[in-house]
Write an enzyme that holds these catalytic residues in place. Structure first.
Site, PDB file in Angstrom:
ATOM      1  N   LYS A  33       0.883  -1.185  -0.058  1.00 41.29           N
ATOM      2  CA  LYS A  33       0.136   0.126   0.015  1.00 41.29           C
ATOM      3  C   LYS A  33       0.662   1.276  -0.035  1.00 41.29           C
ATOM      4  CE  LYS A  33      -2.195  -1.164   3.754  1.00 41.29           C
ATOM      5  NZ  LYS A  33      -1.555  -2.440   3.998  1.00 41.29           N
ATOM      6  N   THR A  34       1.887   1.285   0.908  1.00 43.97           N
ATOM      7  CA  THR A  34       2.800   2.598   1.078  1.00 43.97           C
ATOM      8  C   THR A  34       3.498   2.387  -0.080  1.00 43.97           C
ATOM      9  OG1 THR A  34       2.796   2.337   3.558  1.00 43.97           O
ATOM     10  CG2 THR A  34       4.395   3.579   2.220  1.00 43.97           C
ATOM     11  N   ASP A 226      -2.041   7.923   3.554  1.00 36.33           N
ATOM     12  CA  ASP A 226      -1.932   6.412   4.192  1.00 36.33           C
ATOM     13  C   ASP A 226      -2.285   5.934   5.381  1.00 36.33           C
ATOM     14  OD1 ASP A 226      -0.333   4.025   4.163  1.00 36.33           O
ATOM     15  OD2 ASP A 226       1.649   4.912   4.243  1.00 36.33           O
ATOM     16  N   GLU A 227      -2.289   4.847   5.871  1.00 35.28           N
ATOM     17  CA  GLU A 227      -2.940   4.446   6.996  1.00 35.28           C
ATOM     18  C   GLU A 227      -4.379   5.011   7.159  1.00 35.28           C
ATOM     19  OE1 GLU A 227      -1.246   2.374   8.717  1.00 35.28           O
ATOM     20  OE2 GLU A 227       0.857   2.536   8.305  1.00 35.28           O
ATOM     21  N   GLN A 257      -5.651  -2.969  10.730  1.00 33.13           N
ATOM     22  CA  GLN A 257      -4.507  -2.467  11.335  1.00 33.13           C
ATOM     23  C   GLN A 257      -4.843  -1.189  12.329  1.00 33.13           C
ATOM     24  OE1 GLN A 257      -0.573  -2.662   9.690  1.00 33.13           O
ATOM     25  NE2 GLN A 257      -1.618  -3.375   7.908  1.00 33.13           N
ATOM     26  N   ARG A 603       5.139  -7.220  11.317  1.00 35.92           N
ATOM     27  CA  ARG A 603       6.440  -6.411  10.653  1.00 35.92           C
ATOM     28  C   ARG A 603       7.538  -7.086  10.437  1.00 35.92           C
ATOM     29  NH1 ARG A 603       4.197  -2.641   9.305  1.00 35.92           N
ATOM     30  NH2 ARG A 603       2.438  -4.185   9.632  1.00 35.92           N
TER      31      ARG A 603
HETATM   32  P1  ATP Z   1       1.815  -2.005   5.920  1.00 32.76           P
HETATM   33  O1  ATP Z   1       0.157  -2.608   5.934  1.00 32.76           O
HETATM   34  O2  ATP Z   1       2.558  -2.596   6.914  1.00 32.76           O
HETATM   35  O3  ATP Z   1       1.957  -0.736   6.108  1.00 32.76           O
HETATM   36  P2  ATP Z   1       1.965  -2.051   3.180  1.00 32.76           P
HETATM   37  O4  ATP Z   1       0.825  -2.450   2.305  1.00 32.76           O
HETATM   38  O5  ATP Z   1       2.128  -0.355   3.047  1.00 32.76           O
HETATM   39  O6  ATP Z   1       2.239  -2.656   4.630  1.00 32.76           O
HETATM   40  P3  ATP Z   1       4.663  -1.854   1.959  1.00 32.76           P
HETATM   41  O7  ATP Z   1       5.503  -1.318   3.067  1.00 32.76           O
HETATM   42  O8  ATP Z   1       4.521  -0.925   0.904  1.00 32.76           O
HETATM   43  O9  ATP Z   1       3.150  -2.492   2.331  1.00 32.76           O
HETATM   44  O10 ATP Z   1       5.331  -2.860   1.135  1.00 32.76           O
HETATM   45  C1  ATP Z   1       5.816  -4.056   1.910  1.00 32.76           C
HETATM   46  C2  ATP Z   1       7.102  -4.565   1.505  1.00 32.76           C
HETATM   47  O11 ATP Z   1       7.010  -5.311   0.059  1.00 32.76           O
HETATM   48  C3  ATP Z   1       7.939  -3.564   1.052  1.00 32.76           C
HETATM   49  O12 ATP Z   1       9.430  -3.978   1.531  1.00 32.76           O
HETATM   50  C4  ATP Z   1       8.062  -3.200  -0.430  1.00 32.76           C
HETATM   51  O13 ATP Z   1       9.065  -2.903  -1.028  1.00 32.76           O
HETATM   52  C5  ATP Z   1       7.626  -4.667  -1.020  1.00 32.76           C
HETATM   53  N1  ATP Z   1       6.782  -4.737  -2.063  1.00 32.76           N
HETATM   54  C6  ATP Z   1       5.641  -4.294  -2.317  1.00 32.76           C
HETATM   55  N2  ATP Z   1       5.321  -4.416  -3.516  1.00 32.76           N
HETATM   56  C7  ATP Z   1       6.081  -4.793  -4.212  1.00 32.76           C
HETATM   57  C8  ATP Z   1       6.502  -5.617  -5.702  1.00 32.76           C
HETATM   58  N3  ATP Z   1       5.202  -5.362  -6.524  1.00 32.76           N
HETATM   59  N4  ATP Z   1       7.438  -6.264  -5.895  1.00 32.76           N
HETATM   60  C9  ATP Z   1       8.241  -6.188  -4.957  1.00 32.76           C
HETATM   61  N5  ATP Z   1       8.299  -5.822  -3.607  1.00 32.76           N
HETATM   62  C10 ATP Z   1       7.424  -5.248  -3.321  1.00 32.76           C
HETATM   63 MG    MG Z   2       2.112   0.871   4.937  1.00 31.88          MG
END
Ligand code: ATP
Ligand code: MG
Length: 724
Positions: A33-34, A226-227, A257, A603
């Site tokens: 997402k981020t 975000d969040e 979350q 995490r």
């Molecule tokens: P959270 O809910 O914990 O905030 P999130 O959904 O925001 O998580 P991110 O932090 O954006 O997730 O991504 C998690 C990990 O996965 C990061 O290390 C990111 O670089 C990696 N990632 C996300 N998308 C891809 C992709 N398409 N290919 C490779 N790595 C990815």
């Molecule tokens: Mg995130």
């Protein structure tokens, strides 16, 4: 296709490319997402849909904002770019962005652009004065409680004229309702705001000056958040107003979350997004890129126990990886020792310390880790909080102990002479300083002198007389009481503990926990001097903040972050889920705690270890504790129980205890000389689970003759006591 798009999966790409209209990305942890949000900002600018100044991005912490700014600069200008390249982006927390806006329009709410944002202390002082003006008893309605009610109204976007009518007679909401308008008027007169005002004022301005709202609503062609699951009502309204013109609002979040309900966050905001923004597109990301499948299965299994949730599927292509490990330990010392050893072993296997995190539920839990890591020379930082011995309440208590052992320690004396408030003001302190200087004495001696000459009179004189008498009494008990008992006594008699007990802020409970933990720590030291020396060493080695360090932090502070190795410590009923949350919020509280557990588990990238102790020492009492229900809720097939099982330390209690005693004795042999072969020696202070503190009178083989403080003289097997 530009590289930044090629790096995404189809759903993520869709989320980046669906630039027009409202968009919700609702998906589980680690699904990117981020990453989507950052790429989307870059894409909007790269594809010339907007100038940087036309994009508004809101994140949860300043740290996250800084990280995002850096990533966007890299995406736009290459890896060598400095974050300043993206300086014209409006990217920050709700607070920082509102502060920036408010400085431009301050006059519309009667402030000047140079207004000051008051800190917590100043806010309290203001409210206290207002309570006094209104003849409201602040012992019955503590400043903090009133402040919290006002804050909760601000979180809900309510100005004084909009607050709900409170029923009953002379209740807290009624008192707060009376103070609130006066408080706002005072802030305005002083050209000040509090944190809640930053948002509230902007809401007021947007509502009363449509031209200002229009200016921003037109300017921000794209808004990204975000969040989103942790936004409160005021933030929600602010976003709705700003997005009303272009309607290009992209929110990302995860209902599982949502962990800030206690601070006014409304998970409902994310759940009704489609309703609020008709025609909104929702994208769900299901592939987790962060964790191994064992970690993911553990998290999914746990969160499935929550009833109020949308429910989602998550999968990963990552290998199974190591199972999630559960470790039962005897107490928090063993917990810290175990995690310390594990970290050393990860380090030997080439894992950087900054890729390791120890996550705790309550602030007091950090102490045992900090001390253990110092012993092992493992660099660490406490993220999002202070190190244990730097926390206000811990330093205050230490200042009391310093004055007990060293009355002429002026710094310590000055720190606590009016803490808790005793009505010793600036003028009195000045008088003490002048006298001390002229007689070349300490402040403490100056008080004694001025009392003897009758120069300190009236209420102030009586207060200081009492304080000096108390210090004399405490000093007199130095030999009789253990350090822990002495600290307990002085916290009680000085009114310091009562001060925090009367405080109803969310932080107060944590401060009381820290006081308890400090007393527990004091149990390990024979004298004030040795304890103070220890604190000196601890704080001295804490200056370095850069470099490769283990992260110790609260579960709340870990939101959005990721680490190769995560330790989740203290998974015991009462600590996690927190008893306080269960008592106050019941099932809703339990579900929020479970979401916090989900955040913690997710995490971890590769290694996750959960620990729970069978015993915790509260003051000098051992209390046995049971493993957190969350451990049972994790599917067993994803788990590996170290030492045979989750209850191993309980069923094998004595043998673990034996090991514990042995290791304590070993450390004693190394650090305390000279000692008998088993580490215990005549005259040594010891602690027994049932009989409490005592002193060894005699050693006969493995039997000890001990004079217990409360239980009299007894003969005890050496293995059942430990040095106190
Ligand atoms: P959270 O809910 O914990 O905030 P999130 O959904 O925001 O998580 P991110 O932090 O954006 O997730 O991504 C998690 C990990 O996965 C990061 O290390 C990111 O670089 C990696 N990632 C996300 N998308 C891809 C992709 N398409 N290919 C490779 N790595 C990815
Ligand atoms: Mg995130």
């Amino acid at each position: 296709m530009p590289d930044y798009l090629a790096a995404l999966n189809p759903e993520q790409r869709d989320a980046v490319l669906s630039t027009e209209g409202p968009l919700l990305v609702l998906s589980g942890a680690g699904t990117g997402k981020t990453k989507v949000l950052t790429t989307r900002i870059g894409h909007l600018i790269h594809s010339k849909r907007a100038f940087p100044g036309q994009v508004l991005s809101v994140t949860f912490t300043n740290k996250a904002a800084a990280e995002m700014r850096m990533r966007v600069s890299h995406l736009l200008f290459g890896e060598a770019a400095a974050p300043q390249e993206a300086a014209s982006l409006w990217l920050g927390t709700f607070h920082s962005i509102c502060a920036k806006m408010l400085r431009r329009h301050a006059e519309l709410v009667g402030l000047t652009p140079q207004f000051t944002i008051l800190d917590d202390d100043d806010q309290q002082r203001l409210i206290k004065a207002l309570l006094a003006d209104n003849n409201i008893d602040h012992t019955k309605f503590p400043t903090r409680a009133v402040q919290n009610v006002i804050q909760s109204w601000k979180d809900r976007g309510l100005t004084p004229d909009k607050i709900p009518e409170a029923a009953g007679n002379y209740t807290l909401p009624q008192v707060a309702a009376k103070i609130y308008p006066a408080y706002q008027a005072r802030l305005k007169a002083l050209n000040c705001t509090d944190f809640g005002d930053l948002l509230l004022h902007m809401l007021v301005i947007f509502q009363s000056h449509p031209d200002v709202l229009r200016q921003y609503a037109e300017r921000f062609k794209y808004i990204l958040v975000d969040e989103y699951q942790d936004t409160n009502v005021a933030q929600y309204l602010w976003l709705r107003l700003l997005a009303a013109y272009h309607k290009n609002l992209c929110c990302v979040g995860d209902d599982d979350q949502s962990i800030y309900g206690w601070r006014g966050a409304e998970v409902g905001n994310i759940l009704k997004f489609e309703q609020d923004y008709p025609g909104a597109k929702t994208i769900r990301l299901e592939r987790n890129y962060r964790s191994t499948s064992a970690i993911l299965a553990a998290a999914s299994g746990l969160i499935a126990n929550n009833e109020t949730r949308l429910g989602k599927t998550l999968w990963t292509e990552a290998s199974d990886g190591a199972p999630v490990r559960i470790k039962s330990v005897w107490d928090d010392n063993e917990e810290a020792r175990f995690i310390g050893e594990e970290i050393e072993s990860f380090q030997r296997n080439g894992i950087a310390l900054k890729e390791i995190a120890v996550l705790v539920r309550a602030g007091f839990q950090t102490r045992s880790f900090e001390e253990r890591f110092l012993t092992l020379a493992i660099p660490y930082k406490v993220v999002g909080g202070l190190r244990f011995y730097e926390r206000m309440e811990v330093r205050d208590t230490i200042a009391y102990l310093r004055v007990v052992s060293q009355p002429h320690d002026d710094l310590a004396f000055e720190r606590i002479v009016n803490t808790p408030k005793r009505g010793i003001g600036k003028a009195t302190l000045e008088q003490l300083h002048i006298s001390a200087r002229s007689r070349n004495s300490s402040l403490y001696a100056a008080v004694e002198h001025l009392l003897s000459t009758g120069e300190l009179k009236g209420k102030t004189g009586a207060t200081l007389q009492k304080l000096i008498a108390q210090f004399d009494t405490w000093r007199g008990k130095l030999g009789d009481l253990s350090l822990a008992e002495l600290a307990d006594l002085l916290l009680e008699e000085s009114g310091y503990r009562a001060m925090w007990q009367a405080d109803s802020s969310p932080e107060a409970a944590g401060r009381l926990d820290n006081l308890r933990e400090l007393i527990r720590a004091l149990g390990d030291f024979p004298s004030v001097a040795e304890f103070l020396e220890h604190v000196g060493l601890v704080t001295d080695s804490a200056t370095q903040e850069q470099g490769d360090m283990v992260n110790i932090m609260s579960l709340h502070a870990a939101k959005g972050l990721e680490f190769d190795c995560v330790f989740l410590a203290g998974w015991e009923e009462g600590i996690f889920p927190s008893q306080r949350t269960l008592d106050e919020l019941g099932t809703a509280g339990l579900e929020e705690e479970r979401r916090l557990a989900y955040v913690g588990i997710t995490r971890a990238r590769r290694h996750l270890t959960i620990t729970h102790a069978a015993n915790r020492r509260i003051y000098n009492q051992w209390q046995s504790s049971s493993p957190s229900r969350f451990i049972e809720e994790i599917p067993t097939e994803t788990l590996e129980f170290l030492d045979g099982g989750p209850y191993a330390s309980r069923s094998n209690g004595p043998s673990l205890f034996q090991r514990e005693v042995e290791s304590i004795l070993q450390t004693r042999v190394e650090t305390v000389a000279p000692a008998a072969s088993n580490g215990l020696s005549k005259g040594m202070r010891v602690f027994h689970q049932k009989f409490g503190n005592g002193v060894i009178l005699n050693i006969e083989g493995d039997h000890l003759q001990i004079a217990f403080k409360h239980a009299g003289v007894k003969k005890i097997l050496a293995e059942y006591v430990e040095p106190a």
